[in-house]
Design a protein around this motif. Structure first.
Motif, short mmCIF file in Angstrom:
data_model
loop_
_atom_site.label_atom_id
_atom_site.label_comp_id
_atom_site.label_asym_id
_atom_site.label_seq_id
_atom_site.Cartn_x
_atom_site.Cartn_y
_atom_site.Cartn_z
N SER A 254 49.18 29.10 37.32
CA SER A 254 48.44 29.51 36.13
C SER A 254 47.14 30.23 36.45
N GLU A 255 46.43 29.80 37.50
CA GLU A 255 45.10 30.34 37.78
C GLU A 255 45.06 31.21 39.03
N ASP A 256 45.67 30.74 40.11
CA ASP A 256 45.54 31.47 41.37
C ASP A 256 46.21 32.83 41.31
N ILE A 257 47.34 32.95 40.60
CA ILE A 257 47.99 34.25 40.46
C ILE A 257 47.08 35.21 39.70
N ASN A 258 46.47 34.72 38.62
CA ASN A 258 45.54 35.54 37.86
C ASN A 258 44.36 35.97 38.71
N CYS A 259 43.82 35.04 39.48
CA CYS A 259 42.69 35.36 40.34
C CYS A 259 43.09 36.33 41.45
N PHE A 260 44.31 36.21 41.95
CA PHE A 260 44.78 37.11 43.01
C PHE A 260 44.86 38.54 42.50
N GLY A 263 41.18 38.66 39.56
CA GLY A 263 39.92 38.03 39.91
C GLY A 263 39.62 36.83 39.05
N GLY A 264 39.99 36.90 37.73
CA GLY A 264 39.75 35.75 36.86
C GLY A 264 38.30 35.30 36.92
N GLN A 265 38.11 34.03 37.19
CA GLN A 265 36.76 33.46 37.24
C GLN A 265 36.04 33.79 38.54
N ILE A 266 36.79 34.24 39.57
CA ILE A 266 36.13 34.48 40.85
C ILE A 266 35.47 35.85 40.90
N GLY A 267 35.83 36.75 40.00
CA GLY A 267 35.15 38.04 39.97
C GLY A 267 36.06 39.22 40.16
N ASP A 268 36.78 39.30 41.28
CA ASP A 268 37.62 40.46 41.58
C ASP A 268 38.87 40.01 42.31
N TYR A 271 43.63 44.12 43.01
CA TYR A 271 43.52 45.45 42.41
C TYR A 271 42.09 45.97 42.53
N SER A 272 41.13 45.16 42.09
CA SER A 272 39.74 45.61 42.10
C SER A 272 39.27 45.95 43.50
N PHE A 273 39.60 45.09 44.46
CA PHE A 273 39.12 45.32 45.81
C PHE A 273 39.76 46.56 46.43
N SER A 274 41.06 46.77 46.19
CA SER A 274 41.72 47.92 46.79
C SER A 274 41.21 49.22 46.18
N ILE A 275 41.18 49.30 44.85
CA ILE A 275 40.69 50.51 44.19
C ILE A 275 39.20 50.70 44.47
N LEU A 276 38.46 49.59 44.42
CA LEU A 276 37.02 49.65 44.66
C LEU A 276 36.72 50.12 46.07
N ALA A 453 34.96 35.90 49.46
CA ALA A 453 35.19 34.55 49.97
C ALA A 453 36.07 33.76 49.01
N ASP A 454 35.79 33.89 47.71
CA ASP A 454 36.63 33.21 46.71
C ASP A 454 38.05 33.77 46.72
N PHE A 455 38.15 35.09 46.86
CA PHE A 455 39.48 35.72 46.88
C PHE A 455 40.27 35.25 48.10
N LYS A 456 39.61 35.13 49.25
CA LYS A 456 40.30 34.65 50.45
C LYS A 456 40.81 33.23 50.24
N ALA A 457 40.06 32.40 49.54
CA ALA A 457 40.51 31.04 49.24
C ALA A 457 41.75 31.07 48.36
N VAL A 458 41.75 31.94 47.34
CA VAL A 458 42.92 32.07 46.47
C VAL A 458 44.12 32.57 47.26
N LEU A 459 43.89 33.55 48.13
CA LEU A 459 44.98 34.08 48.96
C LEU A 459 45.57 32.99 49.84
N ASP A 460 44.72 32.16 50.43
CA ASP A 460 45.20 31.07 51.29
C ASP A 460 46.03 30.07 50.48
N ARG A 461 45.63 29.81 49.23
CA ARG A 461 46.36 28.85 48.41
C ARG A 461 47.74 29.41 48.04
N LEU A 462 47.81 30.68 47.69
CA LEU A 462 49.10 31.27 47.35
C LEU A 462 49.99 31.38 48.59
#
Length: 704
Positions: A254-260, A263-268, A271-276, A453-462
């Motif tokens: 429910s949350e980690d996929i959205n954040c991946f 970004g959801g609550q983590i910010g980006d 998509y955001s990081f690659s385009i950015l 850092a938050d995104f890396k944590a989400v990536l590790d969880r997925l």
């Protein structure tokens, strides 16, 4: 990609010819880089599909921008368009970007990201979409996704170009202010700033709409992919047995996929990081060349030593030091962010579980114990939060100081030249803008370190969730179907069956027996002797076994556990579960409820409620019996499925089952002696060693 590689190669060959004729080393360098880009484009078929999109865009831009540049280089560019002549760095830059895309595909963390992203961009599913004002159309999902990514990359690159053009407006406008040149001031405002500003605004709105559409479609597809894999082949159950690192799968879906993705609550997200990142690289190259030209004659402070591109080197060193210090201060955030997600999920799960078992806790007056447990779990959140505060406090102190100094540095360096009359106010402000853009691009990791850092944590969880799903799918024990013969359709055969617990301990050994159709069987034995595990092996969900179970061909088998699952929703959906409510008509449902002695709720088929909490334990079991009456299985396994009923009600239920399901073979687990009268055969789990049990036949005379 092969065709694109050939086109890039042909362009590079043309550039080599032009270089040979003109003697221009820049064109020669472009030809060399172009050949390397052609090679990496050809090899891109082996990298991530998501990265192939970027590689293809840069290959196309290398050809287009390169051809335009070569036309200018050989003198065929119209004189009337001299102002719009492409800089020589542009085709070289996009060719280098294409090479870098191939290079980063080998970085482990990038591979982890693209392994998840590629599922969406490789899907073969079809979809429906609509682009206003055109009608709805059908297309493969992957093509629609790729088209949106391409459009977004082009929009971002165009926005970099617009910002670069506006920097020249900024120069000319401030020069007009310095010179009190009113006509130029108003002309620049209305003929340059206004159209470019409105074009930028329109591109931003378009970018928002396309981005939002891509993100929700991507999330919908990826969520469905994870749900299907998690629920497929009883994987969710096997994961719960195995335990391990994949805690709180509900949060991961429910949350980690959205954040991946977003970004959801983590910010980006990805998509955001690659385009950015592409936008930052484009901005870096564009403004770096401008900054180099603007500071080409700058000297070291208080000296006469000229340093070509002085401000570019200042920005590079400044950003490098900032990035290094940021990483040294903030690297613990990856671990802390991972732990934060787990502690938050554990706390929410505890609250949800307490709500589910509210009655049991109240009956035991267990509220004080639950308070202690919840306080401890929330205490882990608080402890982790303060650790994050300490880390982010130091990081914020540095990045805030860094951010305050960044806008001042170019003015400080350029001020002596301005006061000496060597540069105008417009050039000074343009220099500051270019320095800021270059610095922002170079300090990408400083600016987004916390989000990364938050995104890396989400990536590790997925990633760990993916691994747990794949491990749970590892072939384990499964019953097999018998040959489709008249004899095979009547028997369920078990041969040399051994059952183990998830930790490897053996609990049942050497079970060999035949269960015959239309022969009710009662299985008894002490608690913990493996009776329920035995049933789960027959149903096909217990993976820790060896031996053989041969099921009757085309047999419909239904197992009712001691505590049935009742979904939240209408009673109609609850009584037909797992079938859809429209599979049975209302009369059949009412008849099943009446047979199961649930007359009190027969008038509430369409009432939406939490039936798991509303019904008593015995009523829940009778609801499960109503499901069996509706389903009419060939074999019905009752795992203490009537234990919450009194003996009189239990007897009535068994009599009803015999009457309503005459073609169903019933196999029961139970402890009450009164159950014997409803069965023709009894099997008992008996000790066969320390903690190990086996099956033995026990003769009994059914009650008359």
């Amino acid at each position: 990609m092969h065709i694109l590689a050939v086109l890039v190669g042909l362009f590079s060959a043309a550039a080599a010819v032009v270089s040979w004729k003109t003697g221009d080393n820049i064109v020669l360098l472009l030809a060399g880089v172009g050949f390397l880009c052609a090679f990496t484009t050809y090899q891109s078929r082996t990298i991530s599909t998501f990265l192939q999109i970027f590689a293809a865009i840069f290959a196309i831009e290398t050809v287009i921008f390169g051809i335009v540049f070569l036309i200018s280089e050989i003198g065929l560019w119209p004189a009337s368009l001299e102002e719009y002549e492409l800089p020589e760095s542009l085709p070289l830059t996009v060719a280098i970007f294409g090479i870098l895309v191939h290079a980063i595909s080998f970085i482990p963390v990038v591979r982890s990201m693209t392994r998840i992203a590629d599922r969406y961009f490789d899907t073969s599913a079809d979809t429906r979409a609509r682009i206003w004002p055109f009608p709805t159309f059908g297309a493969p999902e992957r093509r629609l996704a790729i088209a949106m990514v391409v459009l977004l990359i082009v929009i971002n690159q165009a926005q970099v170009g617009m910002n670069l053009r506006l920097s020249f407006f900024n120069r000319d406008w401030f020069n007009a202010i310095q010179n009190k040149d009113a006509p130029t001031f108003w002309s620049q405002l209305f003929t340059v700033f206004t159209p470019w500003a409105f074009l930028f605004i329109a591109s931003t709105v378009l970018e928002f709409v396309v981005t939002s559409t891509l993100i929700i479609r991507w999330r919908r597809w990826l969520t469905g992919n994870y749900v299907n894999r998690w629920l497929g082949a009883h994987t969710h159950y096997r994961m719960s047995l195995a335990g391990g690192a994949a805690d709180n799968p509900d949060q991961r879906i429910s949350e980690d996929i959205n954040c991946f993705i977003d970004g959801g609550q983590i910010g980006d997200g990805i998509y955001s990081f690659s385009i950015l990142l592409i936008s930052n690289l484009s901005s870096l190259v564009s403004f770096a060349m401008l900054l180099w030209d603007l500071s080409a004659n700058f000297t070291l402070p208080y000296t006469t030593i000229a340093v070509p591109g002085f401000l570019f080197w200042v920005a590079l060193i400044y950003a490098g030091v900032g990035t290094l210090v940021t990483h040294l201060i903030g690297h613990p955030l990856v671990r802390l962010s991972f732990e934060r997600l787990r502690y938050e999920a554990d706390f929410r799960f505890s609250l949800a579980r307490l709500r589910e078992y509210a009655e049991q806790v109240a009956l035991l007056s267990g509220e004080p114990t639950e308070k202690v447990s919840l306080t401890a779990r929330f205490g882990a959140i608080v402890k982790n939060y303060f650790e994050i505060i300490v880390c982010r406090k130091n990081l914020t102190a540095f990045t805030a100081s860094y951010g305050q100094l960044s806008p001042i540095i170019p003015f400080v360096v350029a001020a002596p030249f301005y006061f000496a009359g060597k540069i105008t106010l417009g050039i000074m402000t343009q220099t500051a803008t270019a320095f800021g853009s270059v610095n922002d691009a170079l300090t990408f990791f400083v600016t987004y370190y916390v989000s990364l850092a938050d995104f890396k944590a989400v990536l590790d969880r997925l990633t760990s969730f993916d691994l747990a799903i794949e491990n749970a799918k590892t072939p384990g024990f499964a019953p097999k179907a018998s040959a489709d013969t008249q004899a095979a359709r009547k028997n369920l055969d078990i041969e040399a069956l051994d059952l183990r617990l998830p930790d490897g301990r053996e609990i049942v050994e050497g079970v060999s027996l035949r269960l015959a159709a239309n022969e009710p069987v009662l299985l008894t034995g002490p608690s913990g002797s493996g009776k329920s595990t035995f049933f789960r092996a027959i149903s096909g969900i217990w993976p820790y076994a060896c031996g053989a179970i041969t099921l009757p061909a085309d047999a419909d088998i239904l197992l009712l556990p001691q505590r049935p699952y009742i979904p939240i929703g209408t009673l109609r959906a609850a009584v037909t579960y797992p079938a859809k409510p429209d599979r049975y008509d209302g009369a059949a449902m009412l008849g099943a409820l009446r047979a199961a002695k649930l007359d009190d709720v027969m008038g509430e088929l369409d009432s939406d409620d939490n039936w798991q909490q509303r019904l008593s334990g015995g009523e829940q079991q009778r609801l499960a019996i109503a499901r069996a009456i509706l389903a009419k299985p060939d074999w019905l396994f009752l795992d203490e499925a009537t234990s919450a009923m009194d003996e009189m009600m239990e007897a009535e239920i068994y009599e009803i089952l015999a009457r309503k399901l005459p073609g169903t073979t019933i196999v029961s687990i139970g402890h009450r002696a009164s159950l014997a009268q409803f069965h023709e055969r009894r099997i008992e789990m008996r000790p066969a060693g320390a903690g190990v049990f086996s099956v033995a036949e026990t003769a009994f005379k059914p009650a008359e």
